[in-house]
Design an enzyme around this catalytic site. Structure first.
Site: not given
Ligand code: PLP
Length: 402
Positions: A64, A117, A189, A214
């Site tokens: 962890r 998001y 983000d 992504k």
């Molecule tokens: C997909 C996404 C998230 C969340 O990420 P996960 O890996 O699905 O938890 C947060 N911000 C943006 C802009 C995203 O496209």
């Protein structure tokens, strides 16, 4: 390693990799263990003393608290972002929520940009609110609204760059100055940009998050998130992760390491596909509007051109004929698969009104700006000619049907 840390793809391939790797293997091994052992109690004592002195440690104790495959992926991402340190999580949302929980206390105030998001918005409006942390939403690009929203209790401004789904691009330096003048931090983000297109830390951001699910992973085969920033911020967040437990497992860290090596190549293609498809769509009679920051018609084209190396692989557009028009187009497409997510080699297409924002009633959706005819097309790395030919045949069907 000798001075190979120059271009983006050189760092993507070699950054973070121990040289030599165990067994002189080319690739970093998946260290599949939940716990680590010590030679003697003296060894345990030495480990604990080093830990308490705050010296950076790359030695396992318990899964962890991190694993060597994870650390290699973190170092690679830090090298790509030009950051001191990165910290991996089990998902992007786990990275976002852990950071917000760690950086905010009851009574604090958070500002986020409106195009956001959906699960981040839900987290702010439910759990953070319940903990006495207030959130204000400001329209992207509205500096006056941001200034008006700042309060003495404002600790953090959170924004996506580019935003989802309208691909808005904030003037990073300008908002960084505003926020810093008030003693608050800027948290970005950068999932849609990736470090290939933008390194927010070089433009005033204090902390960066990616959904590594992504573009960073890039193959639609893993879930992970990452926070990137100075060690002064990431170190304490690592401690919080040890409590909350949202760690990434070694196998997933390996897939991410592998995906990252081709990030530069893939982003070149995503950027090219994005621009070509957006330009094609803009001239189509069945398409009412296209949002892509690489188009002069996008409200943030000038800022995007200044900040970004490329505009990414996501194109959002409004199809005439609302819900039914958009659905007909999506069903007629042959190359992309229908599904949420983005950033992988396979193209994915979705209608936000039916997918990410389905549970909202039409009035709420409209307030957020998600219309029924909106399509979000996350272009993969297929050939642009094929993607465009596919859109051409699908749009022809929509026009015949309407
Ligand atoms: C997909 C996404 C998230 C969340 O990420 P996960 O890996 O699905 O938890 C947060 N911000 C943006 C802009 C995203 O496209």
């Amino acid at each position: 390693m000798t001075q190979l840390q120059s271009g983006f793809s050189t760092r993507a391939v070699h950054g973070g990799e121990a040289r030599p790797n165990p067994y002189r293997a080319v690739t970093t091994p998946i260290v599949q263990t939940s716990t680590y052992t010590f030679e003697s109690t003296a060894d345990v004592r030495a480990f604990k003393e080093a830990q308490q002195s705050g010296a950076p440690q790359r030695r396992g104790e318990y899964g962890r608290y991190g694993n060597p495959t994870q650390w290699a992926a973190e170092d690679k991402i830090a090298a790509l972002e030009g950051a001191e340190e990165a910290l991996l999580f089990s998902s992007g949302m786990n990275a976002v929520t852990t950071a917000l929980l760690a950086l905010l206390s009851p009574g604090d105030h958070l500002i986020v940009t409106q195009d956001l998001y959906r699960k981040t918005r839900q987290f702010c409006n439910t759990l953070l609110q319940r903990m006495g942390i207030a959130t204000s939403y400001v329209p992207v690009g509205d500096i006056a609204a941001l200034e008006a929203a700042l309060r003495p209790q404002t600790r953090l401004l959170f924004t996506e760059l580019p935003t989802n789904p309208y691909l808005r691009v904030v003037d990073l330096e300008r908002i960084a100055d505003l926020v810093h003048a008030r003693g608050a931090r800027l948290f970005v983000d950068s999932t849609f940009a990736t470090p290939y297109n933008l390194r927010p830390l070089e433009h005033g951001a204090d902390l960066v998050v990616h959904s590594a699910t992504k573009y960073l992973g890039g193959h639609n085969d893993l879930l992970a998130g990452v926070l990137v920033g100075p060690s002064s911020l990431i170190g304490p967040l690592r401690e919080v992760q040890g409590m909350l437990g949202g760690v990434v497992d070694p196998g997933c860290a390996y897939l991410l390491l592998r995906g990252l090596k081709t990030l530069g190549l893939r982003m070149e293609r995503h950027n090219e596909n994005g621009l070509r498809v957006a330009r094609f769509l803009e001239g189509q009679p069945a398409v009412a509007h296209v949002w892509y920051p690489g188009l002069p018609s996008h409200p943030d084209h000038a800022i995007a051109t200044r900040l970004l190396r490329g505009f990414g692989g996501v194109v959002s557009f409004e199809v005439r004929g609302g819900m039914e028009g958009a659905a007909a187009l999506i069903d007629a497409l042959r190359v992309p698969l229908i599904g949420p997510s983005l950033g992988g080699v396979e193209s994915l297409v979705e209608q936000p009104a039916l997918m990410s924002h389905y549970e909202l009633d039409p009035v709420e959706r409209a307030a957020i700006g998600v219309t029924d005819g909106l399509v979000r097309y996350a272009l993969g790395i297929e050939d642009a000619d094929d993607l465009i030919a596919d859109l051409e045949q699908a749009l022809a069907k929509v026009l015949v049907g309407s």
